[in-house]
Design an enzyme around this catalytic site. Structure first.
Site, short mmCIF file in Angstrom:
data_model
loop_
_atom_site.label_atom_id
_atom_site.label_comp_id
_atom_site.label_asym_id
_atom_site.label_seq_id
_atom_site.Cartn_x
_atom_site.Cartn_y
_atom_site.Cartn_z
N PRO A 190 -23.42 15.79 -5.92
CA PRO A 190 -22.67 16.96 -5.44
C PRO A 190 -21.82 17.59 -6.53
O PRO A 190 -21.39 18.73 -6.40
CB PRO A 190 -21.80 16.42 -4.30
N GLU A 238 -20.89 5.39 -3.43
CA GLU A 238 -19.81 6.26 -3.92
C GLU A 238 -20.20 7.08 -5.15
O GLU A 238 -19.44 7.91 -5.61
CB GLU A 238 -18.56 5.44 -4.23
N ARG A 269 -44.18 24.07 -4.81
CA ARG A 269 -44.81 25.28 -4.27
C ARG A 269 -45.02 26.36 -5.33
O ARG A 269 -45.78 27.30 -5.13
CB ARG A 269 -44.03 25.82 -3.05
N ASP A 272 -40.67 36.18 -2.56
CA ASP A 272 -39.62 35.27 -2.09
C ASP A 272 -38.22 35.84 -2.25
O ASP A 272 -37.93 36.51 -3.23
CB ASP A 272 -39.62 33.97 -2.93
N1 ADE Z 1 -25.88 13.69 -3.19
C1 ADE Z 1 -25.02 13.75 -2.15
N2 ADE Z 1 -24.75 15.02 -1.82
C2 ADE Z 1 -25.46 15.80 -2.69
C3 ADE Z 1 -25.58 17.20 -2.87
N3 ADE Z 1 -24.93 18.08 -2.11
N4 ADE Z 1 -26.40 17.64 -3.85
C4 ADE Z 1 -27.05 16.75 -4.64
N5 ADE Z 1 -26.95 15.43 -4.53
C5 ADE Z 1 -26.16 14.94 -3.56
#
Ligand code: ADE
Length: 222
Positions: free
Chosen positions: A86, A113, A150, A164
């Site tokens: 994230p 974590e 794709r 797209d």
């Molecule tokens: N792992 C956990 N959440 C994630 C996200 N939003 N993007 C990429 N990997 C992740």
């Protein structure tokens, strides 16, 4: 092209790899996808791949050794290593285009974590699929794999992705309809039944512009 996905939960990919367009792309040898359980690379006698964080704190952290050994065992000079996290750069269609031209992608899925920070030194790219936290990198790995596969020539009809959303023109898709022309009083716009393709193209462009202005004005800034 080959994609190697490193995950502690390889069965999460069973459905994804065995249905629809991805399945066909694999059968047609347009793409090779392998899912590797990096627990197989741990040297820990109890098969552990994680440990508690230095400095304290909640949860477990993925340790260096299994992931470094796994990546080093499969990496070639042509490989590009991607870590799903994230805290990565927000994914977008332009990256899917670039990545679809690579020879070998290694996609590392985290869990728990997160990763020991030193693992990030393996990565050519850290990618996030959005500002929310999932339980692991498996779904994000499927998202980016799908968007890349794709685009590989011959996987889907190329016209399907010329229009797209999120291509260079930065417009959302125009509305599309199929038969019947009248469904319970909800009618298909007359212009689409007119057979006048020049007018249809113009109408589609205007509708795409209107939708983009309403929903994603940020895309038009570009
Ligand atoms: N792992 C956990 N959440 C994630 C996200 N939003 N993007 C990429 N990997 C992740």
């Amino acid at each position: 092209m080959k994609i190697s996905i490193l995950s502690l939960f390889p069965h999460m990919f069973d459905g994804f790899l065995n249905e629809s367009i991805i399945k066909r792309a694999i059968e047609d040898k347009k793409i090779e996808i392998e899912v590797i359980d990096f627990r197989e690379y741990t040297k820990d006698p109890h098969k552990k791949v994680d440990d508690t964080p230095y400095g304290g704190g909640a949860g477990m952290v993925l340790a260096c050794q299994p992931i470094f050994d796994c990546v080093n065992a499969i990496k070639t000079p042509e490989s590009k290593v991607i870590i799903m996290t994230p805290s990565g750069i927000p994914y977008k269609q332009a990256y899917a285009y670039d990545l679809s031209k690579e020879k070998h992608l290694i996609i590392i899925c985290g869990h728990y974590e997160g990763f020991d920070e030193r693992i990030l030194s393996l990565a050519d790219m850290e990618i996030s699929i959005g500002d929310y936290v999932l339980t692991g990198g498996e779904l994000p790995a499927m998202v980016i794999t799908d968007s890349i596969v794709r685009l590989i020539p011959g996987v889907i009809n190329e016209e399907s992705h010329i229009n797209d959303s999120f291509n260079d023109n930065f417009l959302l898709d125009y509305p599309t309809y199929t038969k019947p022309a009248d469904y319970n009083g909800m009618k298909v716009p007359d212009i689409l039944l007119s057979g006048d393709h020049k007018k249809i193209d113009e109408w589609r462009y205007q509708e795409a512009l209107k939708k983009t202005q309403e929903r994603r004005p940020d895309l038009l800034d570009k």
